[in-house]
Every structure is written in C-alpha cells, then in structure tokens.
Write a protein that holds these residues in place. Structure first.
Motif, PDB file in Angstrom:
ATOM      1  N   THR A  13       0.841  -1.196   0.000  1.00  0.00           N
ATOM      2  CA  THR A  13       0.000   0.000   0.000  1.00  0.00           C
ATOM      3  C   THR A  13       0.876   1.245   0.000  1.00  0.00           C
ATOM      4  N   HIS A  14       0.309   2.375  -0.395  1.00  0.00           N
ATOM      5  CA  HIS A  14       1.051   3.618  -0.215  1.00  0.00           C
ATOM      6  C   HIS A  14       0.485   4.398   0.965  1.00  0.00           C
ATOM      7  N   ASP A  15      -0.506   3.767   1.624  1.00  0.00           N
ATOM      8  CA  ASP A  15      -1.173   4.411   2.750  1.00  0.00           C
ATOM      9  C   ASP A  15      -0.506   3.941   4.045  1.00  0.00           C
ATOM     10  N   ILE A  16       0.219   4.848   4.696  1.00  0.00           N
ATOM     11  CA  ILE A  16       1.006   4.452   5.864  1.00  0.00           C
ATOM     12  C   ILE A  16       0.119   3.952   7.003  1.00  0.00           C
ATOM     13  N   ASP A  17      -1.025   4.633   7.215  1.00  0.00           N
ATOM     14  CA  ASP A  17      -1.929   4.207   8.289  1.00  0.00           C
ATOM     15  C   ASP A  17      -2.377   2.766   8.072  1.00  0.00           C
ATOM     16  N   GLU A  18      -2.711   2.485   6.830  1.00  0.00           N
ATOM     17  CA  GLU A  18      -3.170   1.139   6.496  1.00  0.00           C
ATOM     18  C   GLU A  18      -2.071   0.119   6.720  1.00  0.00           C
ATOM     19  N   ALA A  19      -0.856   0.486   6.300  1.00  0.00           N
ATOM     20  CA  ALA A  19       0.279  -0.425   6.428  1.00  0.00           C
ATOM     21  C   ALA A  19       0.545  -0.751   7.893  1.00  0.00           C
ATOM     22  N   VAL A  20       0.490   0.273   8.754  1.00  0.00           N
ATOM     23  CA  VAL A  20       0.770   0.052  10.178  1.00  0.00           C
ATOM     24  C   VAL A  20      -0.382  -0.723  10.821  1.00  0.00           C
ATOM     25  N   TYR A  21      -1.601  -0.377  10.428  1.00  0.00           N
ATOM     26  CA  TYR A  21      -2.780  -1.004  11.031  1.00  0.00           C
ATOM     27  C   TYR A  21      -2.847  -2.497  10.718  1.00  0.00           C
ATOM     28  N   LEU A  22      -2.457  -2.875   9.520  1.00  0.00           N
ATOM     29  CA  LEU A  22      -2.597  -4.275   9.101  1.00  0.00           C
ATOM     30  C   LEU A  22      -1.347  -5.115   9.360  1.00  0.00           C
ATOM     31  N   GLY A  23      -0.200  -4.469   9.445  1.00  0.00           N
ATOM     32  CA  GLY A  23       1.045  -5.237   9.425  1.00  0.00           C
ATOM     33  C   GLY A  23       1.521  -5.714  10.793  1.00  0.00           C
ATOM     34  N   ASP A  24       2.165  -6.888  10.800  1.00  0.00           N
ATOM     35  CA  ASP A  24       2.928  -7.290  11.976  1.00  0.00           C
ATOM     36  C   ASP A  24       4.349  -6.767  11.828  1.00  0.00           C
ATOM     37  N   ARG A  25       4.683  -6.477  10.599  1.00  0.00           N
ATOM     38  CA  ARG A  25       6.017  -5.994  10.273  1.00  0.00           C
ATOM     39  C   ARG A  25       5.846  -5.108   9.059  1.00  0.00           C
ATOM     40  N   LEU A  26       6.712  -4.126   8.933  1.00  0.00           N
ATOM     41  CA  LEU A  26       6.572  -3.191   7.826  1.00  0.00           C
ATOM     42  C   LEU A  26       7.922  -2.963   7.179  1.00  0.00           C
ATOM     43  N   MET A  27       7.914  -2.869   5.863  1.00  0.00           N
ATOM     44  CA  MET A  27       9.141  -2.519   5.153  1.00  0.00           C
ATOM     45  C   MET A  27       8.865  -1.335   4.249  1.00  0.00           C
ATOM     46  N   LEU A  28       9.852  -0.454   4.152  1.00  0.00           N
ATOM     47  CA  LEU A  28       9.703   0.724   3.308  1.00  0.00           C
ATOM     48  C   LEU A  28      10.528   0.527   2.033  1.00  0.00           C
ATOM     49  N   LEU A  29       9.843   0.689   0.924  1.00  0.00           N
ATOM     50  CA  LEU A  29      10.500   0.543  -0.380  1.00  0.00           C
ATOM     51  C   LEU A  29      10.603   1.930  -0.989  1.00  0.00           C
ATOM     52  N   SER A  30      11.816   2.366  -1.340  1.00  0.00           N
ATOM     53  CA  SER A  30      11.915   3.696  -1.958  1.00  0.00           C
ATOM     54  C   SER A  30      13.156   3.820  -2.812  1.00  0.00           C
ATOM     55  N   GLY A  31      13.203   4.884  -3.551  1.00  0.00           N
ATOM     56  CA  GLY A  31      14.340   5.148  -4.429  1.00  0.00           C
ATOM     57  C   GLY A  31      14.086   4.620  -5.824  1.00  0.00           C
ATOM     58  N   SER A  32      14.975   4.997  -6.740  1.00  0.00           N
ATOM     59  CA  SER A  32      14.855   4.504  -8.098  1.00  0.00           C
ATOM     60  C   SER A  32      16.238   4.183  -8.633  1.00  0.00           C
ATOM     61  N   PRO A  33      16.578   2.934  -8.892  1.00  0.00           N
ATOM     62  CA  PRO A  33      15.786   1.727  -8.634  1.00  0.00           C
ATOM     63  C   PRO A  33      15.489   1.529  -7.147  1.00  0.00           C
ATOM     64  N   ALA A  34      14.400   0.866  -6.874  1.00  0.00           N
ATOM     65  CA  ALA A  34      13.915   0.790  -5.508  1.00  0.00           C
ATOM     66  C   ALA A  34      14.696  -0.210  -4.671  1.00  0.00           C
ATOM     67  N   SER A  35      14.891   0.157  -3.415  1.00  0.00           N
ATOM     68  CA  SER A  35      15.479  -0.790  -2.475  1.00  0.00           C
ATOM     69  C   SER A  35      14.770  -0.649  -1.138  1.00  0.00           C
ATOM     70  N   LEU A  36      15.025  -1.607  -0.239  1.00  0.00           N
ATOM     71  CA  LEU A  36      14.383  -1.553   1.071  1.00  0.00           C
ATOM     72  C   LEU A  36      15.188  -0.639   1.973  1.00  0.00           C
ATOM     73  N   THR A  37      14.570   0.413   2.489  1.00  0.00           N
ATOM     74  CA  THR A  37      15.348   1.389   3.241  1.00  0.00           C
ATOM     75  C   THR A  37      15.019   1.409   4.722  1.00  0.00           C
ATOM     76  N   PHE A  38      13.994   0.668   5.132  1.00  0.00           N
ATOM     77  CA  PHE A  38      13.602   0.752   6.538  1.00  0.00           C
ATOM     78  C   PHE A  38      12.741  -0.438   6.889  1.00  0.00           C
TER      79      PHE A  38
END
Lengths: 258, 268
Positions: free
Chosen positions: B200-225
C-alpha cells in the motif's frame, strides 16, 4: 426526452406512411411519369399474387437458407482463424497485412471469379456469401482476443488455469462482445452476397426472382421482391439481436432496467 | 534475529532480488538487490510512494515476472506462480469475470479440480467469510467497488492459499469501505491463519494491518527501513489508531519516508 416505447413505435410509422402516401399520390396524379414505376398498391397486389402462388415462399426460403448456411460456415471459420491469429503474436504480425488487403478488396469484384470456378451453382452462392461473411468475424475475433486485459491473463496464471482453460474461460468470453459484432456484420453481408450471386446468375432465390421480374417487365413484382429482401435483412438482424440479448446476462439486465 | 528463526517458519526467502523491466524498448532496473524473509502467518506490509515498484515486487513474489537473484518459496526456487499463493489485484474490475456471477467467479480457481460437493462447500465458505451470501447470483457490475473486491478476496480464499499477496487492494475504495475491508482482512487472517504480504502507499493502512513493515523507496527501488509492529492480533479502527504505540509507529514510518524523499515531499 423519454418517449414511451409504444409511442416511439407509433411515431416511427409516421415517416414511412407519409412517404408511401406521397409515392402513391405522385403516380396517380401523374406527377411521376415513368412507365415502369409501380404504385404502392400495385406492389402490394403483386406481393399478394406471389404469396398465393407459393413462389414468394419458395424463393425466400432458398435465399434465407443459403444465407444462414453460408453464415454458419463463415462464423465457424472466422472464429477459428481469428482465435489462432489473435493468440499468436508472430502469426499476427505475419498475416495481418494480408488480411487487411483481402478484406478491403470489394468482394463483389470476386463474384466473376467465383462464376468461372463454380458456374451458376448453389456452391457459388454459398462460397461467395461465406467468404464475404467471414472477414468481419475474423477481424473482430482477432481484435477481441488481442484486447483481452493483461489483468485477466494474470488472474488465469495466478489461479493456475491451464492453457485450454484460459482460452475457454477467460479469452473467449472476454472477446465475445466483439465476436458478436463480427457475426452480426457477417450475417448482413451473407444475405447481400447471396442475393448478388442470384442476381448475377444463380437460377434460384429472391435475387433471381427480382431480376427475372425486371426482365419480364413486371415492375410490381420487382418492387415486391425488393421489399421482401429488406424485410428478410431486418428480421435476420432482429432475431440475431434477440438471441444475443437472451444469452448475455449483461445485456438482459440492461434491457430489463430500461 | 533471523538466525534464531527455524527454516520451516520461513515462507519466502528473498536474497539479492533484482527486477528489470522493458518499457518501450528500454530496459529499466525497477528493483535492486532486495533481501528479506516473509515468515509464516505474519502480515508483512510494504509501503512506498507510488511508482516505486511495489507492485513489481509483489508480482515477483507471485511468480509473474522474471527476476534475478534468489527467491525461495518454502525452500524451493520460485519460477512461475507457485501453488498455495494467490495475488489479489488492485484492479478488481478487470480481475473479475463480468460474465460470471459472484458464485461462478469464486469457483474459477477450483471448479473441475475437486469433487463438486466439496467445491460448492468451499465456495459457500469463502462467500460467507466475506459476507456476500446474499449476492451469490449477482454479477460483479451489479455490486459496489467494495463488494467486488470482496468477491476477489473470496475467490482467493476458495483456493485455500497458504499465502495471500495483496496489491493495494483497497486503493480505489472510499475511506469507510476501506476501513471495513481492513477489519475484514484482519478477521479472515485470524480465521485462516494465512501468511499475507500487503502492499500500500497508505502508511496508516500499512501500520494497522502489518505485523512488520518494510519501506521501499528510491529509483531503482530498495528496502530502506524495517519496523516490527507488535500491536497484537485484535486491532480496532478507533482504539488502535488512537493508541500511542500506533501513532509512534506511524510517526517513524512518515519520518523515514520523508528522509527517503530528501525531506522535500510529503508522502504520496
């Protein structure tokens, strides 16, 4: 502006009634002075005579059955060719230009070729009509298949459908609306070309009766057959649309909503 | 503590995953060298701004795009769609068969593969799970967007998957419907114990549903958090979202997202 259906139908009759009235009047009053231009009343009388003699039925039955036989052959071939070409990208690239040329060629120009090959036979009628009716189905089936949404194909992969299942459950039904357009155009063309080959020389059917009436200087009968061809075309299209509605849930519910 | 995790607890083991896609004849690197695990029964949220390649990552996990690197599903190298994995697409309009009723749509993946009675049972169960029992014989285009997405979820559930991949499934729905479906998803998960990857791109949704969260960003994309979200299994739209913990996680993710964007932009 929403006009009630029945009222709309009545309104639809106004224009033709006036036209037929004017036609009758202009001949009766001598406004038109073509010797072989019959009045609507004369046409009606000729139609009645033909109906009573059984000739009308015989000719119409011939033309309609040839039209339908040719159309069925064209539809089966058209859908099969369309599916194969639409599914294979290399094949599509290879033959699309040829298909475009072949289908743009005015089919009537090929009638003499058919006559040379088959003579004035039933075969000629069926082959010419089927050939003409096939192209719209081929072309529309190809576009239908190629316009299948990538999402739908992904769904097929995700649910692990086999190739046959994908074709039968996803690609074919999603192309069906376009295939139907092709079939409907094909039906119209099949009738036109059947009548054309009858006019050109096949000694049977409405086209032949029409041209015989012309040559025998029976303008009333000629116009009666013109009327009949028009009616046959209208009815074939109407039956096709009715069946299409009947088998499509989407269309059916839309019809009900109206 | 990845070294403490038992092998059979790992559903996906992703190592050095890269994906290149060709667009208009140009080869572009979409994802570069991602490494992560997806654990059994967890819900992993992946957030990132629009256009980063979240969908591509999910499609790689689904076996729908070629990749380089290593993706192991239950210890075996993934090539092509694996059984037990179903992706729920964002675009429900095109993912459903508009010529089939709800029931027949749900049947698509199982019909003809299992005995008829069992098939019907599974269909009924899936339809009831998403609360559409009164719409069995409706067509997708007769339903609202939220209901259509439920049909797609039911179709996935009928396959009895071990893993559900969600590609922004609620992205095009209104806020009320979306929250309803979020809770439904939590419920379905607790019933079926399915492993989920949720994009999702909705942070609230990601936190509400997830047991764990990963942030994908950059171009090319990588996991940053990466962030654990131990909010427990029972979550509530009002209480959870007002709790200090929730707001704390949300804050962290927002901050990281801004950082990834060079601090100039809010999230998209």
């Amino acid at each position: 502006m929403a006009v009630p259906k029945r009222q709309a139908r009545l309104i639809g009759w106004i224009a033709p009634t006036i036209l037929v009235g004017l036609w009758q009047l202009s001949i009766v009053t001598g406004l038109i002075r073509f010797r072989y231009f019959p009045t609507p009343v004369a046409v009606a009388r000729a139609l009645h005579t033909l109906a009573v003699s059984g000739e009308l039925y015989k000719n119409t039955a011939h033309t309609v059955s040839v039209t339908l036989i040719a159309w069925v052959i064209a539809s089966v071939l058209g859908i099969a060719i369309g599916l194969v070409v639409g599914l294979s990208v290399p094949l599509w690239k290879g033959v699309m230009a040829s298909i475009d040329v072949l289908r743009s060629l005015p089919i009537i120009a090929l009638v003499p070729v058919g006559v040379i090959i088959f003579g004035f036979t039933l075969k000629l009628e069926i082959v010419i009509a089927a050939y003409a009716a096939m192209w719209p189905t081929v072309v529309n089936t190809i576009s239908g298949v190629r316009q299948t949404r990538a999402e739908l194909l992904d769904v097929g992969k995700m649910l692990r459908l086999s190739t046959i299942e994908r074709l039968r459950k996803l690609i074919f039904p999603s192309s069906l609306p376009l295939i139907m357009v092709g079939l409907r155009l094909g039906l119209g063309l099949s009738l036109v070309l059947t009548v054309v080959s009858e006019i050109v020389g096949t000694p049977k059917g409405i086209g032949n009766a029409l041209i015989s009436a012309e040559q025998a200087l029976h303008p009333g009968q000629m116009f009666a057959y013109i009327l009949v061809v028009g009616l046959v075309g209208y009815l074939l299209n109407g039956v096709f649309l009715y069946l299409a509605h009947f088998f499509s849930p989407e269309e059916r519910s839309r019809g009900m909503a109206k | 503590m990845p070294e403490l995790i038992k092998q059979d607890e790992v559903v996906y083991q992703v190592l050095d995953l890269s994906v290149n896609l060709r667009r208009r004849g140009q080869e572009r690197v979409i994802l570069e060298s991602l490494s992560f695990d997806v654990l059994k029964k967890e819900c992993l949220s992946i957030v990132g701004p629009s256009g980063t390649g979240k969908t591509t990552l999910l499609r790689a996990l689904a076996g729908l795009v070629p990749y380089s690197g290593s993706v192991k599903f239950h210890g075996e190298t993934l090539n092509g769609p694996a059984s037990d994995v179903v992706l729920v697409f964002q675009d429900y309009v095109n993912a459903l068969l508009r010529w089939r009723t709800v029931q027949k749509n749900v049947a698509l993946g199982i019909e003809g593969r299992i005995p008829k009675e069992q098939c019907q049972e599974r269909i009924d169960e899936a339809i009831e799970t998403v609360g559409l029992q009164n719409y069995r014989d409706s067509y997708p285009w007769e339903l609202s967007g939220g209901m259509q997405q439920r049909v797609q979820i039911a179709r996935a559930l009928a396959m009895k998957p071990k893993v559900l991949l969600f590609d922004e499934p609620f992205g095009s729905l209104d806020a009320m419907t979306r929250e309803g479906l979020q809770d439904e998803l939590l419920r379905v998960r607790s019933v079926f114990q399915t492993t989920c990857v949720f994009i999702t791109h909705d942070i609230d949704e990601a936190v509400y549903l997830g047991d764990r969260l990963m942030l994908l960003s950059g171009s090319p994309a990588s996991l940053t958090f990466e962030l654990d979200i131990p909010l427990g299994a029972s979550r509530n739209q009002i209480l959870t979202k007002e709790s200090g913990e929730f707001l704390g996680y949300r804050h962290q993710v927002y901050e990281q997202m801004r950082k990834a964007h060079g601090g100039s932009q809010a999230t998209g």
